[in-house]
Structures are given as structure tokens and as C-alpha cells.
Design a protein around this motif. Structure first.
Motif, PDB file in Angstrom:
ATOM      1  N   VAL A 160      -3.237 -25.577  13.244  1.00  0.00           N
ATOM      2  CA  VAL A 160      -4.304 -25.346  12.266  1.00  0.00           C
ATOM      3  C   VAL A 160      -5.628 -25.090  12.982  1.00  0.00           C
ATOM      4  N   ILE A 161      -5.888 -25.848  14.043  1.00  0.00           N
ATOM      5  CA  ILE A 161      -7.100 -25.619  14.833  1.00  0.00           C
ATOM      6  C   ILE A 161      -7.054 -24.237  15.499  1.00  0.00           C
ATOM      7  N   LEU A 162      -5.877 -23.837  15.971  1.00  0.00           N
ATOM      8  CA  LEU A 162      -5.741 -22.492  16.551  1.00  0.00           C
ATOM      9  C   LEU A 162      -6.054 -21.423  15.510  1.00  0.00           C
ATOM     10  N   ALA A 163      -5.604 -21.636  14.267  1.00  0.00           N
ATOM     11  CA  ALA A 163      -5.911 -20.688  13.194  1.00  0.00           C
ATOM     12  C   ALA A 163      -7.419 -20.614  12.959  1.00  0.00           C
ATOM     13  N   SER A 164      -8.101 -21.754  13.077  1.00  0.00           N
ATOM     14  CA  SER A 164      -9.560 -21.750  12.938  1.00  0.00           C
ATOM     15  C   SER A 164     -10.215 -20.992  14.097  1.00  0.00           C
TER      16      SER A 164
ATOM     17  N   TYR B 285     -13.353 -16.241  15.999  1.00  0.00           N
ATOM     18  CA  TYR B 285     -13.578 -15.041  16.809  1.00  0.00           C
ATOM     19  C   TYR B 285     -13.513 -13.752  15.994  1.00  0.00           C
ATOM     20  N   MET B 286     -13.385 -13.863  14.676  1.00  0.00           N
ATOM     21  CA  MET B 286     -13.494 -12.700  13.800  1.00  0.00           C
ATOM     22  C   MET B 286     -14.763 -12.744  12.952  1.00  0.00           C
ATOM     23  N   MET B 287     -15.637 -13.750  13.175  1.00  0.00           N
ATOM     24  CA  MET B 287     -16.837 -13.878  12.352  1.00  0.00           C
ATOM     25  C   MET B 287     -17.765 -12.688  12.585  1.00  0.00           C
ATOM     26  N   ASP B 288     -18.358 -12.210  11.507  1.00  0.00           N
ATOM     27  CA  ASP B 288     -19.211 -11.023  11.570  1.00  0.00           C
ATOM     28  C   ASP B 288     -20.336 -11.209  12.584  1.00  0.00           C
ATOM     29  N   GLY B 289     -20.505 -10.221  13.426  1.00  0.00           N
ATOM     30  CA  GLY B 289     -21.552 -10.237  14.437  1.00  0.00           C
ATOM     31  C   GLY B 289     -21.177 -10.955  15.713  1.00  0.00           C
ATOM     32  N   HIS B 290     -19.998 -11.598  15.738  1.00  0.00           N
ATOM     33  CA  HIS B 290     -19.579 -12.356  16.921  1.00  0.00           C
ATOM     34  C   HIS B 290     -18.109 -12.088  17.242  1.00  0.00           C
ATOM     35  N   GLU B 291     -17.608 -10.892  16.863  1.00  0.00           N
ATOM     36  CA  GLU B 291     -16.184 -10.609  17.000  1.00  0.00           C
ATOM     37  C   GLU B 291     -15.740 -10.567  18.464  1.00  0.00           C
ATOM     38  N   ASN B 292     -14.602 -11.148  18.708  1.00  0.00           N
ATOM     39  CA  ASN B 292     -13.903 -11.019  19.987  1.00  0.00           C
ATOM     40  C   ASN B 292     -12.416 -10.989  19.635  1.00  0.00           C
ATOM     41  N   LEU B 293     -11.938  -9.815  19.244  1.00  0.00           N
ATOM     42  CA  LEU B 293     -10.583  -9.705  18.701  1.00  0.00           C
ATOM     43  C   LEU B 293      -9.519  -9.987  19.746  1.00  0.00           C
ATOM     44  N   ALA B 294      -9.839  -9.789  21.008  1.00  0.00           N
ATOM     45  CA  ALA B 294      -8.857 -10.093  22.054  1.00  0.00           C
ATOM     46  C   ALA B 294      -8.569 -11.597  22.083  1.00  0.00           C
ATOM     47  N   LYS B 295      -9.639 -12.405  22.018  1.00  0.00           N
ATOM     48  CA  LYS B 295      -9.440 -13.856  21.990  1.00  0.00           C
ATOM     49  C   LYS B 295      -8.776 -14.294  20.688  1.00  0.00           C
ATOM     50  N   ALA B 296      -9.191 -13.671  19.585  1.00  0.00           N
ATOM     51  CA  ALA B 296      -8.583 -14.017  18.300  1.00  0.00           C
ATOM     52  C   ALA B 296      -7.075 -13.779  18.352  1.00  0.00           C
ATOM     53  N   LYS B 297      -6.678 -12.667  18.950  1.00  0.00           N
ATOM     54  CA  LYS B 297      -5.246 -12.345  19.033  1.00  0.00           C
ATOM     55  C   LYS B 297      -4.524 -13.336  19.944  1.00  0.00           C
ATOM     56  N   MET B 298      -5.181 -13.785  21.013  1.00  0.00           N
ATOM     57  CA  MET B 298      -4.562 -14.741  21.928  1.00  0.00           C
ATOM     58  C   MET B 298      -4.260 -16.060  21.202  1.00  0.00           C
ATOM     59  N   TYR B 299      -5.232 -16.555  20.429  1.00  0.00           N
ATOM     60  CA  TYR B 299      -5.017 -17.809  19.705  1.00  0.00           C
ATOM     61  C   TYR B 299      -4.003 -17.634  18.572  1.00  0.00           C
ATOM     62  N   ALA B 300      -4.014 -16.458  17.930  1.00  0.00           N
ATOM     63  CA  ALA B 300      -3.043 -16.214  16.861  1.00  0.00           C
ATOM     64  C   ALA B 300      -1.622 -16.213  17.413  1.00  0.00           C
ATOM     65  N   THR B 301      -1.432 -15.607  18.570  1.00  0.00           N
ATOM     66  CA  THR B 301      -0.101 -15.565  19.197  1.00  0.00           C
ATOM     67  C   THR B 301       0.398 -16.970  19.507  1.00  0.00           C
ATOM     68  N   GLU B 302      -0.498 -17.817  20.035  1.00  0.00           N
ATOM     69  CA  GLU B 302      -0.098 -19.188  20.355  1.00  0.00           C
ATOM     70  C   GLU B 302       0.232 -19.973  19.091  1.00  0.00           C
TER      71      GLU B 302
ATOM     72  N   LEU C 223       1.283 -18.833  16.164  1.00  0.00           N
ATOM     73  CA  LEU C 223       2.549 -18.357  15.588  1.00  0.00           C
ATOM     74  C   LEU C 223       3.749 -18.875  16.382  1.00  0.00           C
ATOM     75  N   ARG C 224       3.578 -19.004  17.676  1.00  0.00           N
ATOM     76  CA  ARG C 224       4.674 -19.494  18.524  1.00  0.00           C
ATOM     77  C   ARG C 224       5.019 -20.943  18.209  1.00  0.00           C
TER      78      ARG C 224
ATOM     79  N   ALA D 289      -3.240 -15.071  10.771  1.00  0.00           N
ATOM     80  CA  ALA D 289      -2.615 -13.915  11.421  1.00  0.00           C
ATOM     81  C   ALA D 289      -2.729 -12.677  10.538  1.00  0.00           C
ATOM     82  N   THR D 290      -2.628 -12.870   9.226  1.00  0.00           N
ATOM     83  CA  THR D 290      -2.777 -11.754   8.281  1.00  0.00           C
ATOM     84  C   THR D 290      -4.178 -11.167   8.360  1.00  0.00           C
ATOM     85  N   GLN D 291      -5.192 -12.031   8.366  1.00  0.00           N
ATOM     86  CA  GLN D 291      -6.575 -11.557   8.431  1.00  0.00           C
ATOM     87  C   GLN D 291      -6.829 -10.756   9.708  1.00  0.00           C
ATOM     88  N   LEU D 292      -6.272 -11.229  10.832  1.00  0.00           N
ATOM     89  CA  LEU D 292      -6.466 -10.514  12.099  1.00  0.00           C
ATOM     90  C   LEU D 292      -5.780  -9.152  12.070  1.00  0.00           C
TER      91      LEU D 292
END
Length: 654
Positions: A265-269, A274-291, A293-294, A312-315
Motif C-alpha cells: 500500500v505504501i508502494l502504491a502511495s 511521483y505522478m503528482m502534477d508539477g513533480h512527475e517522475n514516471l520512471a520512479k513511479a513505474k519502479m515502485y508500481a512494478t515492486e 505488483l510483484r 498501476a491503472t493510473q500510471l
């Protein structure tokens, strides 16, 4: 047990403690006592007697809890009989408490509540008994208040849960039990968060963080931080999210093997951060989403699993991976809609957007319909549940006030018993007048609290519908308009118009529900206009008015409106009426409301003693009015309410 438990560590630990199956053949209680050997002693030639027998019974009860229901009940009843022979109140409280736990674990909520309340009554009887210390009474009350809070929490009866948790707090504070205070503040934060009261939720979470820091337990700090993160993410507050999320993540990352539920749940947060407007870092967001989901598995609680899939859907949507977004989105909602939560509404909205992008207009319309259906269901459920819980709280406080009053009366009688006849007579007269005054004031306060609570609850629900869901639906309508406008050259615009129309209907329906709970027109234009507007929106309900409008209702128009609203809804839902007539009449002396229908009617005993009509009658009498009901089976129902105008209510005062 339910897949999703809203209470936190205290409930999770409690549930595991009761029902984990031990691998050893013999039952053992939490101190490792061999229950089989105790039972052998009890059935031997020279069984123990007196207090030793009681200790053996209590050991057997604890050892069988959650393991062997038949034996548990058998020894509970044996122990209960012995407590009366020995006059052992503390042991009796323990037996009732354990019976409550057994029923709690089997989700027999009413039985569990009954046993917990019996245990509480026994504890109250220990006050003033020199055999028991104040700490014994505090221990009993705190565990029972917490158990009742958890019991109502699991049933989604948030107001009742808060009521019992708040009773436990002074005991925890008096005894300096920091960990218990932390858990209780956290549980209160979770409840207020679920109810949509962010200000109160933040206040309780922050208290829990401070108490957790004092206790030196890092988990006690991490739990409320996790709750604060979700609020600040939803509000789009980047600075606050960063301040609370990073220490929470550090704890759960360091304890990821133990915290298998909360770490994903913390990983989902982290993904959402890292998808918040003005502060996006989609690479990091994807890294945490992958972990995250695993880490998902079948043993994970449904609510937590849905939260990970929603992130994961939002990303995937942010990156334009629509097929992946659909795969995750379908997993982000409860398979059984009866278990759905308010989070499912947001997931249904995401699925509608995804299907728009994939060109499947029928599916988009289908999920828009689900948004509307779920919204109406939650609104009705929250309203009915809130009113019912306030009624229980009102009755409980009235009983407590009666007990306090009876104790005062008893003291007065004992004090006056030794006086001379003349003094006794004067004292009796004075006491009667004082008693009547106190009783009247107490009744006034309780009635005002009940009526004001109902009005406040209607206003809160109407505001939540308008502010929280209204904005979301409006944004969805705009997104659909943009999407369908962009796709008109490649597909028919008919489906787009249907989707837009369905969204407009959902917005209109939501506004109608919010408006009719307590309309603005009631204060602006009066009772006549508010009732006319409400009846005009209902099928087969007509409205008429006779008299002088300036005399209507006086200070009680809000209560009269709520009563008519409830009577019309009862006629539609319960009486199955085809035609309903609401008539409002007013002159200098009286405001009269008549609600008649051609529904199923009711037998005469229900018109006098039925629970629903009795509650309405009490509220009418509370504002100085009277109610009469005429009904027969299959011949419809007519209810007449009369309220005096511009005259001080003998119960409520000015």
C-alpha cells in the motif's frame, strides 16, 4: 472473517490471536498451559474447589476460545454459575467478555454486543466494592470500550464506533498507556477519514504520531503516517505528502518481510506521489508500481490488493498504455459489488475513460452507469445508517442520564430519612420540584441534540455528495466531451451523446438527492416552496396548500420538512403506494401536514406501537406537536401532524 478489516493493528492482532490454529494436538492458552491436562484434573476423582476451580475454568475458556466452540460455551456456563456462588464479579466479567469474543469471531454481531454490554454492567457493579481496585475497573472498561468500538467499526457503524473509542480515551490518558492512546487516535483517524471528515482525521492522525513518538515504537508512528499520506495525496498537497510519506516508506521498506499487507500500500502511495502534477517522475513511479505488483498474492486483503491495482491503472493511463490500464483497472474493483467501497466509484470512472480511449462506447456507458448506481447506494446507506446510529446514541445517553438521576434521587432520600416529619415534608416538596426541573432540562438537552444531530447529518451528507462526487462527475463529463469530440471523425457520435446524457443524468440525480436532504429553498423561500419542489420531483406525489403562508411552522420548519420527507419515502418504499398526496395548511394557531397514500396500509397495532412511526411521533412531540394515524391493511394510510405556531414549546423552550 471479512476480507477487509478497517480497524488497524489492534483488530488484526486480536483476530489472529483468537483464531490461529495451533499445530499441536492439545489446546493451549496464551500462557502455554496445557488445556488437556487441566480438563483431566477437572474430571478426576478430586477436582479443585472454590477459587482454584474458578481459575481452572477461566484457563479452559481462554484455551478453547476460537478453537473449540462447544467446549468454550460449556466451560463458560460452568464458570458463570460458579461466579454467582462465589460472588466473583471480576471473574463474571471475564466470562461475559470471552463469550462476546467468541461471537465476535463468528460475526454474530448482536450476540457479541449483548455479552459485551453484560460484562460492562458487571464492571459498573464493581464500583464501590472494596474487593476491587480502581485499576481493575479501568482494565475491564478499557478492554470492553475498545471491543465495542471494534465491533461497530467492523459493521461500518462509524458514529457508534467513535462513541465507544472516545469513552476509552480518558482511561488510557489517566493511566499513561501511550501505545493504547496511539492505537485509539489512529482508529479514530481511520473512521473520520472513511466518513470524509479530513480535518478531524488529520487531527487524530497527528495525535497518534505524537503519542507513537513518545512511546518509542516506530510502528505506532508509521500507522498514522500512512493514513495522513492518503489524505494529502487526495488533496494534491505535495509538501505535506512528502513530509509524511518518506518516513512511512522508510519504516515499511525496512520491515517489508513482516509488513506484507501495508508495504504494498505504501508502494502504491509512492507511485501516486511521483505522478503528482508539477513533480512527475514516471520512471520512479513505474519502479515502485512494478515492486508493488510483484508482492500481490491471494492472501492479501482485497482492499489493499485493489489499491495497488488502482495505482498501476493510473500510471498506465498517464503513459497511454491503455490495454495494460484496462487489465489493471478490472482488477482494481471488488468482484462482488456487495463488498464495494467508495474507492470503487473512482475505479469505475477510470474504466469508463479507458474504454473511451479504446473505442468501446458501450462499455464506457456501462461503467458510467455503475458510477451513478454506486453513488446513489452509498448516499442512501450512509443516510439511513447515520440516522439509526444517532437514535442508538440518543437512547444510550438517555439511559445513562436516568441512572445518574436515580443515584441522585437515592442520596436525597437517604439524607432526608432522619429528619422530623415537617422537615421531611418540606424536603420532599423541594426535592420533587428540583427533580422535575433537572429531568425537564435533561430531556430538553437530549431532544435538542437528537433533532440537531439529524439536521446536521443531512447537511453533511448533502455537502459530501455535492462537493466530493459532484466535482468528480463534472470533471468526467468534460473528459468524455473532449474524448468523444476527438473521435467523431472515426466513429459515430451517437454513443458519445448517450455517454454525455448518462453523465448529465448522474450529475442531475446526485444534485437532486443532495438538494432534497435539506434544500436551500427551505431557508430562502420557506416550507411551502421546499415541499412543493420536493413533491414535484417524485412520481405520483402531488402537493396542495391552504391557509396563510406567513404563519407556517415558525422555528420548526426544518424538522417538519424532514418528517414529510421521511413519510413520503416510507410510502413509496414500504407501503408501495401508487398515489401520494401531501397537504400543508396553516393559520395563526396551527401548522398542519397531512400525508395520505393508497398503499398496503398497516394493522392498528403498528399505527400505535410500530418502531418507525413511534420514532416519527417522538420527534413531532419534541417540537410540541401531535400525530394521528389512520390505516387499515390494503386500504392505504393517512397521517396527520399538527404543530402550534408562535407559542413556546414546553419541552424546548425558546
Amino acid at each position: 472473517m471479512k476480507a477487509f478489516v478497517r480497524t488497524t493493528r489492534i483488530v488484526v492482532f486480536f483476530t489472529v490471536f483468537m483464531f490461529v490454529k495451533l499445530q499441536a494436538r492439545a489446546y493451549t492458552d496464551h500462557r502455554g498451559v496445557n488445556i488437556d491436562s487441566i480438563e483431566h484434573v477437572l474430571k478426576g476423582k478430586n477436582p479443585p474447589q472454590g477459587e482454584k476451580l474458578m481459575r481452572c475454568y477461566l484457563d479452559m475458556i481462554r484455551g478453547c476460545l476460537g478453537q473449540d466452540t462447544r467446549k468454550h460455551e460449556e466451560y463458560c456456563h460452568k464458570a458463570l454459575a460458579l461466579t454467582y456462588r462465589l460472588d466473583a464479579k471480576n471473574a463474571r466479567e471475564s466470562v461475559f467478555y470471552n463469550l462476546g469474543l467468541q461471537n465476535y469471531g463468528q460475526e454474530k454481531w448482536q450476540e457479541a454486543e449483548r455479552y459485551f454490554m453484560q460484562a460492562l454492567a458487571v464492571t459498573d457493579s464493581m464500583v464501590g466494592d472494596k474487593r476491587y481496585k480502581e485499576s481493575d475497573i479501568d482494565d475491564n472498561r478499557s478492554q470492553l470500550y475498545g471491543a465495542l468500538g471494534n465491533l461497530f467499526n467492523l459493521q461500518d457503524k462509524h458514529l457508534l464506533a467513535i462513541e465507544w473509542y472516545q469513552k476509552a480515551m480518558p482511561i488510557f490518558e489517566k493511566n499513561g498507556w501511550l501505545e493504547s492512546q496511539t492505537i485509539l487516535h489512529h482508529n479514530l483517524g481511520e473512521l473520520y477519514n472513511t466518513m470524509g471528515n479530513n480535518a478531524k482525521a488529520i487531527e487524530e492522525y497527528e495525535k497518534a504520531v505524537r503519542m507513537g513518538a513518545k512511546s518509542g515504537d516506530s510502528l505506532m508512528m508509521a500507522l498514522p503516517l500512512k493514513g495522513l499520506v492518503k489524505i494529502y495525496l487526495a488533496e494534491g498537497n505535495y509538501e505535506k505528502t512528502q513530509q509524511t510519506l518518506m518516513p512511512a516508506y522508510q519504516y515499511y521498506h525496512a520491515h517489508s518481510k513482516e509488513e506484507t499487507e501495508d508495504y504494498p500500500v505504501i508502494l502504491a502511495s509512492m507511485v501516486r506521489f511521483y505522478m503528482m502534477d508539477g513533480h512527475e517522475n514516471l520512471a520512479k513511479a513505474k519502479m515502485y508500481a512494478t515492486e508493488a505488483l510483484r508482492l500481490i498474492d491471494d492472501e492479501m486483503m482485497t482492499e489493499n490488493r485493489c489499491d495497488v491495482y488502482a495505482a498501476a491503472t493510473q500510471l498506465a493511463m498517464r503513459e497511454g498504455r491503455w490495454k495494460e490500464a484496462l487489465e489493471y483497472g478490472l482488477k482494481s474493483v471488488h468482484e462482488n459489488e456487495d463488498e464495494a467501497t467508495i474507492s470503487d466509484v473512482g475505479c469505475f470512472e477510470m474504466l469508463a475513460k479507458i474504454y473511451v480511449q479504446l473505442g468501446d462506447k458501450e462499455k464506457a456507458i456501462h461503467y458510467l452507469g455503475k458510477v451513478r448506481t454506486m453513488m446513489e447506494r452509498f448516499a442512501n446507506k450512509n443516510y439511513q445508517s447515520g440516522i439509526g446510529q444517532m437514535e442508538i446514541i440518543y437512547q444510550t445517553k438517555e439511559k445513562e442520564a436516568q441512572i445518574v438521576q436515580l443515584n441522585k434521587e437515592r442520596q436525597w432520600i437517604l439524607w432526608g430519612g432522619g429528619l422530623a416529619a415537617l422537615v421531611l415534608l418540606l424536603t420532599a416538596i423541594t426535592f420533587f420540584l428540583l427533580w422535575r426541573s433537572i429531568r425537564l432540562k435533561r430531556h430538553t438537552a437530549l431532544v435538542e441534540a437528537k433533532l440537531n444531530g439529524e439536521i446536521t447529518e443531512r447537511v453533511r451528507i448533502a455537502r459530501d455528495l455535492h462537493d466530493r462526487l459532484g466535482g468528480t462527475l463534472t470533471a468526467l463529463k468534460q473528459n468524455l466531451g473532449d474524448a468523444f469530440g476527438a473521435s467523431q471523425q472515426t466513429s459515430s457520435s451517437d454513443s458519445g451523446r448517450v455517454a454525455m446524457r448518462l453523465t448529465d443524468e448522474a450529475i442531475r440525480e446526485m444534485r437532486n438527492v443532495a438538494h432534497h436532504l435539506l434544500p436551500d429553498s427551505l431557508q430562502r423561500y420557506g416550507l411551502r416552496t421546499a415541499l412543493r419542489d420536493y413533491c414535484n420531483t417524485m412520481k405520483n406525489v402531488d402537493f396542495s396548500f391552504t391557509g396563510e403562508e406567513q404563519y407556517i411552522g415558525g422555528q420548526h420548519v426544518e424538522t417538519i420538512y424532514c418528517l414529510v420527507y421521511e413519510l413520503v419515502n416510507n410510502a413509496v418504499k414500504n407501503a408501495r403506494a401508487n398515489n401520494i398526496h401531501v397537504q400543508l395548511m396553516a393559520d395563526e394557531v396551527l401548522t398542519v401536514v397531512n400525508v395520505s397514500d393508497d398503499g398496503r396500509g398497516m394493522p392498528s397495532e403498528e399505527t400505535d406501537h410500530g418502531m418507525g412511526l413511534r420514532n416519527i411521533r417522538e420527534r413531532v412531540e419534541a417540537i410540541g406537536g401531535s400525530l394521528t394515524c389512520y390505516s387499515e391493511p390494503n386500504k392505504g394510510t393517512e397521517i396527520n401532524i399538527e404543530v402550534r405556531n408562535n407559542i413556546k414549546n414546553p419541552h424546548l423552550g425558546d
